[in-house]
Motif scaffolding. Structure first.
Motif, PDB file in Angstrom:
ATOM      1  N   LYS A 129      -1.276  -5.801 -10.600  1.00  0.00           N
ATOM      2  CA  LYS A 129      -2.576  -5.248 -10.706  1.00  0.00           C
ATOM      3  C   LYS A 129      -2.369  -3.704  -9.532  1.00  0.00           C
ATOM      4  O   LYS A 129      -2.646  -3.948  -8.894  1.00  0.00           O
ATOM      5  CB  LYS A 129      -3.565  -5.886 -10.767  1.00  0.00           C
ATOM      6  N   CYS A 130      -2.998  -2.983 -10.154  1.00  0.00           N
ATOM      7  CA  CYS A 130      -3.480  -1.483 -10.016  1.00  0.00           C
ATOM      8  C   CYS A 130      -4.487  -0.359 -10.001  1.00  0.00           C
ATOM      9  O   CYS A 130      -4.588  -1.047 -11.767  1.00  0.00           O
ATOM     10  CB  CYS A 130      -1.735  -0.737  -9.735  1.00  0.00           C
ATOM     11  N   LYS A 184       0.436  -1.310  -0.396  1.00  0.00           N
ATOM     12  CA  LYS A 184       0.052  -0.220   0.105  1.00  0.00           C
ATOM     13  C   LYS A 184       1.463   1.571  -0.351  1.00  0.00           C
ATOM     14  O   LYS A 184       1.812   1.220   0.843  1.00  0.00           O
ATOM     15  CB  LYS A 184      -0.863   0.169   1.457  1.00  0.00           C
ATOM     16  N   LEU A 185       0.853   2.208  -0.727  1.00  0.00           N
ATOM     17  CA  LEU A 185       1.233   3.521  -0.984  1.00  0.00           C
ATOM     18  C   LEU A 185       0.616   4.320  -0.066  1.00  0.00           C
ATOM     19  O   LEU A 185      -0.600   4.593  -0.027  1.00  0.00           O
ATOM     20  CB  LEU A 185       1.212   3.705  -2.640  1.00  0.00           C
ATOM     21  N   THR A 186       2.184   5.580   0.540  1.00  0.00           N
ATOM     22  CA  THR A 186       1.353   6.331   1.091  1.00  0.00           C
ATOM     23  C   THR A 186      -0.186   7.233   0.776  1.00  0.00           C
ATOM     24  O   THR A 186      -0.834   7.344   1.093  1.00  0.00           O
ATOM     25  CB  THR A 186       2.493   7.429   1.181  1.00  0.00           C
ATOM     26  N   ILE A 230      -2.716   4.046  -2.702  1.00  0.00           N
ATOM     27  CA  ILE A 230      -3.272   2.611  -3.581  1.00  0.00           C
ATOM     28  C   ILE A 230      -2.704   1.587  -3.159  1.00  0.00           C
ATOM     29  O   ILE A 230      -1.517   1.401  -2.419  1.00  0.00           O
ATOM     30  CB  ILE A 230      -2.207   3.849  -4.851  1.00  0.00           C
ATOM     31  N   TRP A 231      -3.421   0.655  -3.417  1.00  0.00           N
ATOM     32  CA  TRP A 231      -2.473  -0.267  -3.238  1.00  0.00           C
ATOM     33  C   TRP A 231      -2.737  -1.497  -4.179  1.00  0.00           C
ATOM     34  O   TRP A 231      -2.750  -1.018  -5.539  1.00  0.00           O
ATOM     35  CB  TRP A 231      -4.246  -1.624  -2.567  1.00  0.00           C
ATOM     36  N   VAL A 232      -1.621  -1.726  -4.959  1.00  0.00           N
ATOM     37  CA  VAL A 232      -0.648  -2.347  -5.233  1.00  0.00           C
ATOM     38  C   VAL A 232      -1.017  -4.086  -5.369  1.00  0.00           C
ATOM     39  O   VAL A 232      -0.416  -4.383  -4.175  1.00  0.00           O
ATOM     40  CB  VAL A 232       0.611  -2.737  -6.077  1.00  0.00           C
ATOM     41  N   LEU A 233      -1.386  -4.787  -6.423  1.00  0.00           N
ATOM     42  CA  LEU A 233      -1.257  -6.439  -6.011  1.00  0.00           C
ATOM     43  C   LEU A 233       0.026  -7.119  -6.406  1.00  0.00           C
ATOM     44  O   LEU A 233      -0.420  -6.854  -7.959  1.00  0.00           O
ATOM     45  CB  LEU A 233      -3.096  -6.886  -6.250  1.00  0.00           C
ATOM     46  N   ALA A 234       0.024  -8.004  -6.334  1.00  0.00           N
ATOM     47  CA  ALA A 234       1.080  -8.553  -7.048  1.00  0.00           C
ATOM     48  C   ALA A 234       0.874 -10.484  -7.259  1.00  0.00           C
ATOM     49  O   ALA A 234       0.770 -10.696  -6.543  1.00  0.00           O
ATOM     50  CB  ALA A 234       2.558  -8.609  -6.656  1.00  0.00           C
ATOM     51  N   GLU A 235       1.432 -10.625  -7.898  1.00  0.00           N
ATOM     52  CA  GLU A 235       1.387 -12.741  -8.129  1.00  0.00           C
ATOM     53  C   GLU A 235       2.699 -12.519  -8.911  1.00  0.00           C
ATOM     54  O   GLU A 235       3.063 -11.865  -9.949  1.00  0.00           O
ATOM     55  CB  GLU A 235      -0.204 -12.768  -9.384  1.00  0.00           C
ATOM     56  N   LEU A 236       3.388 -13.780  -8.056  1.00  0.00           N
ATOM     57  CA  LEU A 236       5.322 -13.611  -8.714  1.00  0.00           C
ATOM     58  C   LEU A 236       4.830 -14.987  -8.391  1.00  0.00           C
ATOM     59  O   LEU A 236       4.685 -15.697  -7.401  1.00  0.00           O
ATOM     60  CB  LEU A 236       5.688 -13.378  -7.038  1.00  0.00           C
ATOM     61  N   ARG A 237       5.540 -15.018  -9.159  1.00  0.00           N
ATOM     62  CA  ARG A 237       5.339 -16.926 -10.380  1.00  0.00           C
ATOM     63  C   ARG A 237       6.923 -17.186 -10.096  1.00  0.00           C
ATOM     64  O   ARG A 237       8.041 -16.690 -10.570  1.00  0.00           O
ATOM     65  CB  ARG A 237       4.792 -16.855 -11.338  1.00  0.00           C
ATOM     66  N   VAL A 238       7.002 -18.226  -9.481  1.00  0.00           N
ATOM     67  CA  VAL A 238       8.266 -18.870  -9.181  1.00  0.00           C
ATOM     68  C   VAL A 238       8.705 -20.355  -9.272  1.00  0.00           C
ATOM     69  O   VAL A 238       8.358 -21.028  -9.112  1.00  0.00           O
ATOM     70  CB  VAL A 238       9.230 -18.749  -7.417  1.00  0.00           C
ATOM     71  N   GLN A 239       9.516 -20.472 -10.504  1.00  0.00           N
ATOM     72  CA  GLN A 239       9.752 -22.166 -11.067  1.00  0.00           C
ATOM     73  C   GLN A 239      10.899 -22.314 -10.307  1.00  0.00           C
ATOM     74  O   GLN A 239      11.652 -21.856 -10.574  1.00  0.00           O
ATOM     75  CB  GLN A 239       9.203 -22.113 -12.568  1.00  0.00           C
TER      76      GLN A 239
END
Lengths: 973, 418
Positions: free
Chosen positions: A953-954, A928-930, A933-942
């Motif tokens: 996504k934001c 969450k930014l000051t 603004i919320w930022v959502l993330a999906e991190l894929r690690v193989q």
């Protein structure tokens, strides 16, 4: 009467007229004193005259604030004129005398209760203009009453007053619930009140982009449309602009709104007409094209647009800028109206140039003869700028309408025969473009062009001519002589010409290797050894290496077939055009830039899109878009116009079409290196908002410093081991590239001592237990003591501002270094920066003020409470439209998912859930930014794959790029 | 919205400033002066300028710049329209829009500006509403006010402000009730060397002068309304009636006003009333040239062409003109290089001719550009498009008004290229 007589005598120079000019005569000493006496006079008439004198002085910019108490004393009066005059004075000076202004409050409050609505309205209106906090507190109650006044005149005045108050104290307006009252006024029975409420809400909404103040639904739309017919012309503008923000539910609603808006096209006020055009252009998108009504509407749009062109020139200008957009989006509207764009000799130059632009856009096979005849006529006019543009226009016609190319070329040749210097030069520049569009068709004219070689003195024309000679070297017998003649003054030429000359001679060599070996050696050594210009040196080395290692590849690269140019080059990029169509009639439409690019007032960026067309998801892979010549100078990607074409050509030669030739392997590395040099803090171009992250590689003086280091002693022969030296060069590039993105490096130099008269500042941003700090090291490298330090930030994307003054209490003596930590707040003024995390800083000391800009890692702004609830996360993820999703790759990262998660948590990026599917770990994260603004993330690690994929996504997709950079920085460190 | 207004004269002096929000320092005008310097001619100053924190939108009228400062996104046309309205109002109040008159009436102007905008939003811009609030100055009134202590400011709410017909005040009374309409058409045309019409269109306007008691409701119909390509109306005109019946139905404002503007475009054939035979040439050798111009009637609808005037902007090198005119007089303004030939009435039996030699600055190269001719003319009692008013009816009041329609054709921007 005696007084009057005196005054008349005193004002002999103005004749005996009894006019206001007498008020200007008291410029002598003691003027204020005299006025003071008159203001305190017992005679009403004398008082009024005195106030008039004061106002007269005020209007011409004299300072009469010293009279404040005396003027305010005149406020209690039954004489409306006197009252108004005093109010005028108050509005101007209350700000500078807040304590005195309080004296006026009682009168205001009393007047707000007056029986006469005019007085009530006047009081509330004036109070709103007094920008003093203490007064605004007293304003709330009267304003509340006036918003519900029985008299619509008072209500409409009060509506505007809410906007004024909001400008002074937004929080107060919200707390007092005035916004809701204002929203209710949209349903008022009086159309003027509705219009003013809409205007006030629109203005307030501009500073609150997400506040949803103008919640448009079919009912309110209906009310607005009803008010539209009955309110004043200005009210119509506000209502139409507001309507344009609405998205109709279906085509039927769209059509019905269009039907009710069309009558506005016949309004005498051109602003009403253009606002109506905006609504229609926007809503038309929703109508099916086969609908009869669609065709009718198209026909109805042309006449009012044409009529705008018979208005005053200033109006014409704005109209033309907008028509330029409209004809790009819907050429059919004005396709028969070419003639109205013909230029009249007494049009102002700014109108002429715009008309010319539109003429070219409308040029087609049907009307090209007429257009050409006109353009030829213009080319003999007096105004040089206009003539130049007319000549260019002929070239653009040739490129746009193939059938006319021949006629255009012959017209251009006619013009060259006039021997008017600038006409000849322009003509040669455009003929070069024609060659690129129609290769092997008009080369017979080259001989004529060569005759004029000597008269060319402008870089662009010289470069164009050189390009032609190089490109058609095989057909020009004395090509080598011609090029050699340019070579003599090589170092006096501009970079553009030097680069072109280098390329042209290499082309010539590849075409006629036997007789030009000496020439090519000469130019390569000039470019690599004797030049300070990194672009030129780079290009020289690349050619050199190509020629020495693999001449066949060199041929493939240098003589590769070039893509044809088309008229699209000067069109506005479609997505930008769509956005601009939604902004018809605004400043954005005049500048052909999205509002976010330049309007300071619109703090949050709201991109408008035409309905029916989905926004393109941004996929940013690696920032390798900038190529060597630095054409990408502004982020709003207007495709380079004709003028930049040459730059394009240069690029094409250097970075050949990847399909045909193998690109020099090291080139990307070099670019990365160059990027980092700029990104690493040398970016000193303060105040230039359009500075991209690092795309502008050419032309930055910082480059010279970066690459100046390797001694470029190159043996002047092909067989010598050239590659060694080149490798060094590329290694350097690679080496610098390595440091890119390293996570919070110790401290970077923000302000080199050279640029700040001996003051060197290096620093780093840190976030410690919720407080953002700017930790700086200040070194005095000058000979004298420095003191009186102060720091200021320019407005920036997230409102960063110093939370206190810069604490450097002791003077900084020569060679001393001092550490300073500056806590930052995020409540400062906001303006969107490019890149988003750019911060422009001004530092002052006793010597001067210095400016630098730096970039802060966006993780500084991630709040400690940025962990979202799982359910909320899921819902939010679904809720954010897919256009807002961006995907990035992080390469070469050897952490497992847990380690990554831990590391990220340190930067307030919180993992909410983890899922493993087929050996792939998916981390769901939020931050969450000051500014909320919320930022959502999906991190894929193989497992086993060093490349991570991250999707962000934001609701404000602009931040994605920064967030991604931050991820990369954190994970790689 | 509109933040501030500066009035600037041709020399670049700011002689009046008005701020509707906070005060903006006049140093903001420096950006404008820079642009003005660059543009050389005052006409060529770009109307929209961007500065680091503000936008400057200006108009140039009557040798004055009206420069507005704005800070947020505002439709520029709205600002320009408003600035023109300010100039119109000043002209309306004082008879002329000039620096000296504005200075003479600076307080009234200031009061007017305050009434016209509130916080940057237009408040009252209709002339009759303004006049009810701030009375225009007359010599008599200022004397009377001086003696009686009366004031120029009305203390009643203007009646028009809130009614659904803001343009008309209530309680109008006249002993002579009259309604006059002028149909004025201006021909904009470009004619090329060979006499072919490159482009022609007609800008028409119906100016009205209505002095009628009470609340009259007027209807005007035309013999041939289909001629009108594009129309724009005074807000009083009921658009629906025009759409359905092609009739103008309206409750008129009191006094002078523009009822409608129309446009007969190049799609229709536009009659060009005169032809021009001209030959202007400069010799390759020697510093002189020749000129020969003859003008004759073409499509005049059987009426006489009056007030013919030809204006030629000569190339810079032309020093003097030695010409003979068979009719009228010519003058050559050496400073501005403008030749004006005032012909007067056009006599079809004896065509006016102007011929003779031009002398050039010695040593100057032969001028590259050929001067364009600008034509002025008037034709009384005819609208060149053929537009005719067929009837004017009045409802709502019982008396019989005097009615009248006059027609006039003139040249607008009528150019002949050479």
């Amino acid at each position: 009467m005696q007084e009057w007589a005196n005054q008349l005598c005193e004002n002999r120079q103005f004749g005996s007229k009894m006019t206001d000019s007498k008020y200007f005569t008291t410029t002598k000493k003691g003027e204020i004193f005299e006025l003071k006496a008159e203001l305190n006079s017992d005679k009403k008439e004398k008082k009024k005259e005195a106030v008039k004198k004061v106002i007269a002085s005020m209007t011409v910019g004299k300072d009469v604030s010293a009279l404040f108490p005396d003027v305010v004393n005149c406020m209690q009066t039954d004489n409306l004129e006197l009252k108004k005059l005093v109010y005028l004075y108050l509005m101007n000076y209350a700000k500078s005398q807040p304590d005195m202004a309080i004296m006026a409050v009682n009168t205001f409050v009393k007047d707000c209760e007056d029986l006469n609505p005019l007085i009530r309205a006047l009081a509330v209106r004036t109070m709103g203009c007094i920008r003093v906090d203490k007064i605004t507190e007293y304003l709330c109650e009267p304003l509340r009453k006036c918003l519900k006044d029985e008299d619509p005149y008072v209500r409409k005045t009060a509506a505007v007053c809410v906007a004024k108050l909001h400008d002074i104290n937004a929080q107060l307006v919200e707390d007092q619930g005035f916004l809701d009252t204002l929203k209710d006024l949209i349903s008022d029975s009086n159309p003027m009140v509705v219009a003013n409420a809409v205007a006030a809400l629109s203005e307030i909404a501009e500073s609150h982009p997400n506040s949803n103040l103008l919640d448009l639904n079919p009912q309110t739309i209906n009310k607005l449309l009803t008010a539209l017919n009955e309110c004043t012309e200005w009210g119509q503008i506000f209502i139409l602009d507001c309507l344009a923000n609405y998205t109709p539910r279906d085509d039927r609603e769209s059509q019905s709104i269009c039907e009710r808006v069309t009558p506005r096209l016949s309004h005498a006020n051109s602003a009403v007409v253009l606002s109506a055009v905006k609504v229609l252009m926007k809503f038309m998108e929703m109508l099916p094209k086969d609908l009869d009504y669609y065709g009718t509407l198209l026909k109805k749009l042309a006449p009012p647009l044409v009529t705008l062109l018979s208005a005053e020139p200033e109006l014409q200008y704005v109209a033309l800028r907008n028509i330029n957009l409209i004809v790009q989006r819907r050429p059919e509207i004005l396709k028969h109206e070419m003639k109205v764009f013909f230029v009249k000799y007494n049009d102002p130059i700014y109108v002429k140039l715009e008309k010319l632009d539109i003429m070219i856009r409308l040029a087609s096979q049907a009307n090209i003869a007429q257009v050409l005849a006109e353009l030829k006529e213009y080319a003999t006019e007096v105004d040089v700028d206009f003539v130049r543009k007319a000549v260019r226009a002929i070239g653009r016609c040739a490129i746009k309408v193939e059938q006319s190319a021949e006629r255009c070329v012959s017209t251009l040749l006619d013009l060259i025969q006039t021997k008017v210097n600038y006409v000849v030069q322009e003509a040669i520049v455009v003929i070069k473009d024609i060659f690129r569009k129609y290769p092997n068709k008009y080369e017979s004219v080259i001989a004529t062009l060569c005759e004029h070689l000597e008269s060319l003195d402008e870089p662009e024309a010289r470069a164009a001519m050189i390009w032609i000679v190089g490109e058609y070297a095989e057909r020009i017998d004395n090509a080598d002589e011609l090029l050699e003649s340019f070579l003599e003054g090589f170092h006096d030429e501009s970079t553009q010409v030097q680069l072109q000359l280098l390329t042209a001679i290499v082309k010539l060599f590849l075409k006629k290797p036997t007789e030009t070996q000496e020439l090519v050696q000469q130019v390569l050594s000039l470019a690599t050894q004797d030049s300070d210009n990194p672009d030129l040196r780079d290009r020289g080395y690349i050619y050199w290496r190509l020629l020495s290692t693999d001449p066949v590849a060199a041929k493939e690269v240098v003589l590769a077939e070039k893509p044809l140019i088309s008229e699209e080059t000067d069109l506005i990029e479609p997505t930008l055009l769509e956005e601009l169509i939604c902004h018809i009639g605004t400043l954005a439409s005049v500048y052909h830039k999205p509002p976010s690019a330049f309007v300071e007032g619109s703090r949050g960026v709201q991109h408008k899109r035409l309905a029916g067309s989905a926004g393109s998801g941004e996929s940013v892979e690696s920032p390798d878009t900038g190529s060597a010549a630095g054409v990408s100078e502004a982020p709003p990607a207007v495709i380079p116009s004709q003028g930049d074409l040459l730059g394009d050509l240069l690029n094409l030669d250097l970075t050949p079409p990847t399909a045909t030739g193998p690109p020099p392997a090291a080139a990307p590395g070099m670019q990365l290196g160059a990027m980092d040099l700029l990104g690493g803090g040398l970016d000193s171009l303060m105040g230039d908002e359009s500075e991209p992250l690092g795309g502008d590689i050419g032309g930055s003086p910082a480059m010279g410093a970066g690459f100046g280091a390797p001694p470029a002693a190159m043996p002047a022969s092909f067989n010598a081991p050239v590659s060694g030296g080149l490798d060094d060069l590329f290694d350097l590039g690679g080496g610098v590239g390595m440091t890119m993105g390293s996570y919070t490096p110790p401290k970077t130099v923000w302000l080199p001592a050279m640029k700040a008269k001996g003051l060197e500042i290096s620093g780093v941003f840190v976030r410690r237990s919720g407080v953002i700090q700017m930790e700086m090291t200040l070194s005095n490298k000058a000979m004298s003591v420095m003191s009186d330090f102060a720091i200021q930030f320019n407005r920036n994307s997230f409102g960063l501002a110093p939370a206190g003054p810069l604490q450097i209490l002791t003077p900084l003596s020569p060679n001393q270094t001092i550490e300073a930590a500056l806590p930052l707040s995020t409540v400062g003024p906001v303006m969107k920066m490019e890149p988003l995390n750019n911060l422009q800083v001004a530092v002052k000391n006793n010597i001067d003020v210095f400016y630098f800009s730096c970039q802060y890692p966006i993780s500084m702004l991630f709040l400690e409470d940025g962990k979202m609830e799982r359910q909320v996360f899921l819902a939010t993820w679904k809720d954010i439209p897919n256009e807002n999703e961006s995907q990035f790759q992080i390469k070469d990262c050897h952490l497992n998912s847990d380690a990554a998660s831990n590391k990220l948590q340190g930067s307030n990026i919180f993992t909410i859930a983890k899922r493993t599917v087929e050996g792939q770990d998916m981390l769901y994260q939020s931050m969450k930014l000051t500014n909320g603004i919320w930022v959502l993330a999906e991190l894929r690690v193989q497992a086993g794959n060093p490349n991570y994929t991250i999707s962000l996504k934001c609701r404000a997709p602009e931040v994605s790029q920064c967030v991604f950079q931050n991820y990369e920085a954190v994970l790689k460190n | 919205m509109i933040h501030s207004l500066f009035l600037i004269n041709q020399a670049g002096d700011i002689f009046l400033e008005k701020h509707w929000k906070s005060v903006i320092s006049r140093s903001v005008c420096d950006y404008f002066f820079e642009a003005k310097e660059k543009a050389v001619e005052p006409d060529n100053v770009p109307p929209v300028l961007q500065t680091p924190h503000h936008y400057l939108i200006s108009i140039y009228r009557d040798k004055l710049f009206f420069l507005s400062v704005i800070q947020t996104e505002v439709p520029p046309l709205f600002v320009i329209e408003f600035l023109h309205r300010v100039a119109d109002t000043i002209q309306d109040y004082f008879g002329e829009c000039s620096e000296s008159l504005i200075k003479d009436n600076v307080v009234t102007v200031y009061e007017l500006l305050e009434e016209m905008l509130d916080n940057g939003f237009p408040l009252a811009t209709e002339s009759n509403v303004l006049k009810e609030m701030i009375r225009p100055p007359t010599i008599l009134r200022s004397v009377v006010n001086t003696l009686t202590g009366g004031s120029n400011v009305g203390d009643k709410l203007p009646t028009g402000q809130l009614s659904s017909i803001p343009w008309r005040r209530a309680g109008v009374k006249y002993t002579n009730n009259e309604a006059y309409f002028d149909v004025i058409e201006a021909i904009d045309a470009i004619v090329d060397k060979s006499g072919t019409t490159v482009f022609a269109e007609i800008q028409g306007v119906i100016e009205a002068c209505v002095r009628l008691t009470g609340m009259p409701d007027l209807t005007m119909t035309f013999m041939n309304p289909s001629l009108l390509d594009d129309v724009s109306f005074h807000p009083c005109v009921r658009f629906k009636r025009w759409e359905s019946e092609r009739a103008l139905s309206f409750i008129p404002p009191d006094g002078n006003f523009t009822l409608m503007n129309y446009h007969v475009s190049s799609q229709n054939l536009v009659a060009i009333p005169v032809y021009v035979k001209q030959n202007i040439s400069f010799f390759e050798t020697g510093p002189c040239g020749r000129m020969d111009i003859t003008i004759g009637p073409k499509q005049t609808m059987g009426k006489t062409v009056e007030a013919m005037m030809v204006t030629i902007h000569m190339p810079k090198a032309v020093l003097s003109a030695n010409l003979t005119a068979t009719q009228g007089n010519y003058t050559y303004d050496l400073a501005n290089k403008v030749l004006v030939w005032d012909i007067g009435k056009l006599n079809p039996q004896k065509l006016p001719n102007l011929r003779g030699s031009l002398s050039l600055q010695s040593g100057a190269p032969k001028p590259e550009d050929n001067p364009s001719l600008n034509i002025d003319l008037k034709i009384q009692q005819v609208a060149i498009s053929g537009l005719k008013v067929s009837r004017l009816d009045m409802h709502g009041e019982k008396y019989k008004p005097f009615k009248g329609v006059k027609y006039l054709t003139k040249a607008g921007n009528f150019q002949v290229r050479t």
